[in-house]
Scaffold this motif. Sequence first.
Motif, PDB file in Angstrom:
ATOM      1  N   GLU A   7       0.613  -0.627   0.478  1.00 22.67           N
ATOM      2  CA  GLU A   7       0.720   0.107  -0.283  1.00 22.67           C
ATOM      3  C   GLU A   7       0.573   1.597   0.081  1.00 22.67           C
ATOM      4  O   GLU A   7       1.826   1.393   0.874  1.00 22.67           O
ATOM      5  N   ASP A   8       0.702   2.435  -1.247  1.00 17.36           N
ATOM      6  CA  ASP A   8       1.461   2.837  -1.035  1.00 17.36           C
ATOM      7  C   ASP A   8       0.512   4.747  -0.088  1.00 17.36           C
ATOM      8  O   ASP A   8       1.591   5.895   0.243  1.00 17.36           O
ATOM      9  N   GLU A   9      -0.100   4.636  -0.217  1.00 17.23           N
ATOM     10  CA  GLU A   9      -0.588   5.957   1.079  1.00 17.23           C
ATOM     11  C   GLU A   9      -0.332   5.157   2.704  1.00 17.23           C
ATOM     12  O   GLU A   9      -0.633   4.469   3.078  1.00 17.23           O
ATOM     13  N   ASP A  51      -2.743  -3.088  -2.829  1.00 18.23           N
ATOM     14  CA  ASP A  51      -3.540  -2.078  -2.746  1.00 18.23           C
ATOM     15  C   ASP A  51      -3.550  -1.881  -5.300  1.00 18.23           C
ATOM     16  O   ASP A  51      -2.943  -2.618  -5.381  1.00 18.23           O
ATOM     17  N   MET A  53      -4.359   0.585  -7.747  1.00 20.37           N
ATOM     18  CA  MET A  53      -3.160   1.530  -7.353  1.00 20.37           C
ATOM     19  C   MET A  53      -2.140   1.798  -6.708  1.00 20.37           C
ATOM     20  O   MET A  53      -1.941   2.383  -5.332  1.00 20.37           O
ATOM     21  N   LYS A 100     -12.509   0.492  -1.411  1.00 17.23           N
ATOM     22  CA  LYS A 100     -12.106   1.007   0.341  1.00 17.23           C
ATOM     23  C   LYS A 100     -13.071   2.475  -0.835  1.00 17.23           C
ATOM     24  O   LYS A 100     -13.526   2.692  -1.495  1.00 17.23           O
TER      25      LYS A 100
HETATM   26 CA    CA Z   1      -2.531   3.428  -3.583  1.00 19.86          CA
END
Ligand code: CA
Length: 224
Positions: A7-9, A51, A53, A100
């Motif tokens: 997950e990048d966030e 995730d 994106m 989400k």
């Molecule tokens: Ca993302």
Amino acid sequence: MRILVVEDEPKTGAYLRKGLTESAFVVDLAVTGADGLHLAVEVSYDLIILDVMLPDTNGWEVLKQLREHKDTPVLFLSACDEVADRVRGLELGADGYLAKPFAFVELLARVRTLLRRGPAREAVRIEIDDLEIDLIRHRVTRAGRCIKLTPREFSLLHFLARRQSEVLSRTQIASHVWEMNFESDRNVVDVAVSRLRAKMDDDFHTKLIHGVRGVGYVLERREP
Ligand code: CA
């Protein structure tokens, strides 16, 4: 139980790590697709939360590449809750999909379901001696030679092979393969097994299906 979160966030990642750790999971966090894929291939995880994106390789691509190596259950997380996305994920071999925003309890429930189902995502191939059963394409070969089976014969072989070395009674076989009871005519099982043996044992030196007097049948490798 060890879980990889890709997950990048930062906020979501930290939130997932905290929540899952508090629920007694060991959690690794990757913030790029490349790192996620690397960890997923190198480390043995019970589940991967992925995730869609991501800044580099997206989740679809990570999953596609992962599936060339491993069958680890994957739960997709995505903001784009389109039916097409769900279908795409499942086609690529994802095991679940969560849109989400989600409530943590919902995620936890999905995680637990997938872990219960566990590695029991059924095998795609069974190999016993020189017998190979491709459960996806319904193809059977012995020593590389293709053996043509009817759907019923395939299901009979699959049942025997899955329970390799276990003696199965005619009643067990009948109720599993025909999904009904053949108390009155267990001969049906004998006839079907003998057809199957003719196709897959007769021409081969090593016999795999054996009758067990008074009980039923067993599939295993025995020296001739
Ligand atoms: Ca993302």
